[in-house]
Write an enzyme that holds these catalytic residues in place. Structure first.
Site, mmCIF file in Angstrom:
data_model
loop_
_atom_site.group_PDB
_atom_site.id
_atom_site.type_symbol
_atom_site.label_atom_id
_atom_site.label_comp_id
_atom_site.label_asym_id
_atom_site.label_seq_id
_atom_site.Cartn_x
_atom_site.Cartn_y
_atom_site.Cartn_z
ATOM 1 N N SER A 61 -55.184 -7.789 2.759
ATOM 2 C CA SER A 61 -56.360 -7.904 3.619
ATOM 3 C C SER A 61 -56.509 -6.636 4.459
ATOM 4 O O SER A 61 -55.594 -5.822 4.548
ATOM 5 C CB SER A 61 -56.246 -9.130 4.519
ATOM 6 O OG SER A 61 -55.692 -8.756 5.761
ATOM 7 N N LYS A 62 -57.686 -6.517 5.060
ATOM 8 C CA LYS A 62 -57.977 -5.341 5.878
ATOM 9 C C LYS A 62 -56.999 -5.194 7.029
ATOM 10 O O LYS A 62 -56.851 -4.128 7.589
ATOM 11 C CB LYS A 62 -59.372 -5.456 6.492
ATOM 12 C CG LYS A 62 -60.463 -5.590 5.484
ATOM 13 C CD LYS A 62 -61.804 -5.756 6.165
ATOM 14 C CE LYS A 62 -62.805 -6.165 5.113
ATOM 15 N NZ LYS A 62 -64.188 -5.979 5.484
ATOM 16 N N ARG A 63 -56.398 -6.312 7.394
ATOM 17 C CA ARG A 63 -55.510 -6.277 8.553
ATOM 18 C C ARG A 63 -54.073 -5.939 8.173
ATOM 19 O O ARG A 63 -53.238 -5.707 9.037
ATOM 20 C CB ARG A 63 -55.555 -7.615 9.295
ATOM 21 C CG ARG A 63 -56.824 -7.804 10.107
ATOM 22 C CD ARG A 63 -57.000 -9.234 10.533
ATOM 23 N NE ARG A 63 -57.078 -10.126 9.384
ATOM 24 C CZ ARG A 63 -58.195 -10.309 8.658
ATOM 25 N NH1 ARG A 63 -59.291 -9.663 8.963
ATOM 26 N NH2 ARG A 63 -58.199 -11.124 7.623
#
Ligand code: GLU
Length: 463
Positions: A229-231
């Site tokens: 994920s982007k995180r």
């Protein structure tokens, strides 16, 4: 044959992450491979979530990775504007077409696209079992990576919201038609939208582009399981920029996230990747992000750079760390780097590795020091080294003469090799017992620095 036209269509609603960069890259590679056109289109219809700074990050990251676009923002082209927010009139025209064809109806203020029912095919029995209330006939999607994928829409869907804004599915398809996109290369997460899109292409009587849905990217093995994920750590392209990765190495690594040449080589220059890149060679199965592998590839790139190029990359890193001035001497810089390039795994570690070449304020490894001071007579050794090296003039200060001075010193003490004098001298001039090759390091540091540091350390010691 029609010219290949591909597009990368990001929404500026968040940072530019590995997944977006990989999608952009695969489109760009395919355009360059086929001699086609790479379009950048900004899908900025979500007014609430768009941010101008995210747009800048997209441009900046793409340029950093060397993915130049042939049409799009800041460049223009025959099919603009390239911001969806500026294409309202075009969307209106297409909405009218569907209305005239009787393919729309209003419900609760929103405009729906009417699927054509009762189009039964050989898949029908199967789908009836799978999906309740199959309304449209199943759509066969011919995907360059996945082969034939069969999907059916069971419901009419909204193409224009009550507030008058057209939806993603609608504008995405209209733009692909208007921009004459021949291949849609995008993430697997969009596969579930594709049957809607195909229905729209059919309704407009437009040719359906060749789809290629790229495999998922999974998290780094160190960070557990599942989709990246982007995180997740290491997800943002900006981070690699800040950590001074070489863009060519990052790009090479991204190319391997789902694609590989037949011979399974990893380090390849971009010309070769372009030459070999085919959509059909992209894997179906998920790709696994592995930061260690990327760092390793980056290190290989760094090792192979000619020292002039290495210096070009190193200069801003050392300037930022406050170690050199903007106009620092190029010759000295390159001599230092020639010694250290092989030993430093990443540009971001260069300042700590080379600090003592540029500053008198370098850390001393206290553990190493304690160990060194335990054996022999360090103070005396340093005095001997100082006496031996001060015999050499500035002009004589070269590897060979320095080496000889140490050999002579050893001989004078009945030793075959000067190993008794090396570690303490290395520590005196660098604050550590590891580093580049010893004698060349002294040569590059220069007579004045070496003698002053040896003297200073000598004077600090008791005995
Ligand atoms: N704006 C969409 C996205 O960022 C693009 C989808 C597509 O490539 O068709 O996911």
């Amino acid at each position: 044959m029609t010219e290949t036209r591909v597009r990368f269509a990001p929404s500026p609603t968040g940072f530019f992450h590995i997944g977006s960069a990989r999608t952009a890259l695969f489109n760009w590679l395919y355009a360059r491979h086929t001699g086609g056109t790479f379009v950048l289109r900004i899908e900025d219809t979500d007014q609430e979530r768009n941010r101008p700074e995210f747009l800048q990050i997209i441009y900046n990251s793409m340029r950093w990775l060397g993915m130049d676009w042939d049409e799009g923002p800041e460049i223009g082209g025959d099919y603009g504007p390239y911001f969806q927010s500026e294409r309202g009139e075009i969307y209106q025209r297409y909405l009218d077409k569907l209305k005239e064809a009787g393919r729309t109806y209003l419900k609760d203020g929103a405009l729906y696209f009417r699927l054509e029912g009762e189009r039964y095919t050989e898949y029908d029995e199967y789908l009836k079992a799978e999906v309740e209330k199959v309304k449209a006939a199943p759509v066969e999607i011919d995907d360059a990576i996945r082969g034939k994928v069969v999907r059916a829409e069971s419901r009419d869907f909204v193409i224009c919201r009550a507030d008058g804004s057209p939806t993603f599915h609608f504008v995405n398809v209209v733009d692909d038609i208007e921009m004459k996109i021949t291949h849609v290369v995008r993430g697997e997460d969009h596969l579930s939208n594709t049957s809607k899109h195909v229905e729209l292409f059919h309704a407009f009587g437009a040719p359906v582009p060749q789809y290629a849905h790229l495999p998922l990217i999974l998290k780094d093995p160190q960070d557990g399981k599942g989709k990246m994920s982007k995180r997740d750590r290491g997800a943002l392209i900006e981070e690699y920029q800040e950590r001074h990765f070489l863009p060519a190495a990052v790009r090479n690594y991204l190319a391997l996230l789902g694609w590989s040449p037949k011979d399974d080589r990893e380090k390849m220059d971009i010309g070769e990747i372009i030459e070999k890149f085919e959509l059909k060679d992209i894997q179906k199965g998920a790709a696994r992000f592995d930061e260690k592998k990327m760092a390793h590839l980056n290190q290989e790139y760094l090792k192979e750079l000619p020292v002039e190029t290495y210096a070009w990359h190193a200069r801003p890193v050392l300037t930022e760390a406050g170690l050199i001035a903007e106009d620092a001497d190029e010759d000295y810089l390159q001599r230092v780097l020639a010694l250290c390039q092989e030993k430093v795994d990443a540009l971001q570690n260069l300042p700590s590795f080379t600090r003592y070449f540029f500053s008198e304020d370098y850390p001393k490894d206290e553990k190493a020091k304690a160990k060194l001071l335990k054996k022999g007579a360090p103070k005396q050794r340093l005095a001997e080294v100082h006496a031996a090296l001060s015999q050499l003039s500035d002009e004589q200060w070269e590897d060979e003469a320095i080496n000889q001075a140490f050999m002579d010193l050893a001989q004078a003490h009945g030793q075959e090799k000067p190993f008794q004098w090396w570690p303490i001298t290395r520590f005196a001039v660098s604050g550590t017992t590891s580093g580049p090759d010893f004698v060349p390091m002294l040569t590059v540091l220069g007579r004045e620095r070496v003698l002053a540091r040896v003297q200073r350390f000598h004077d600090q010691l008791e005995g």
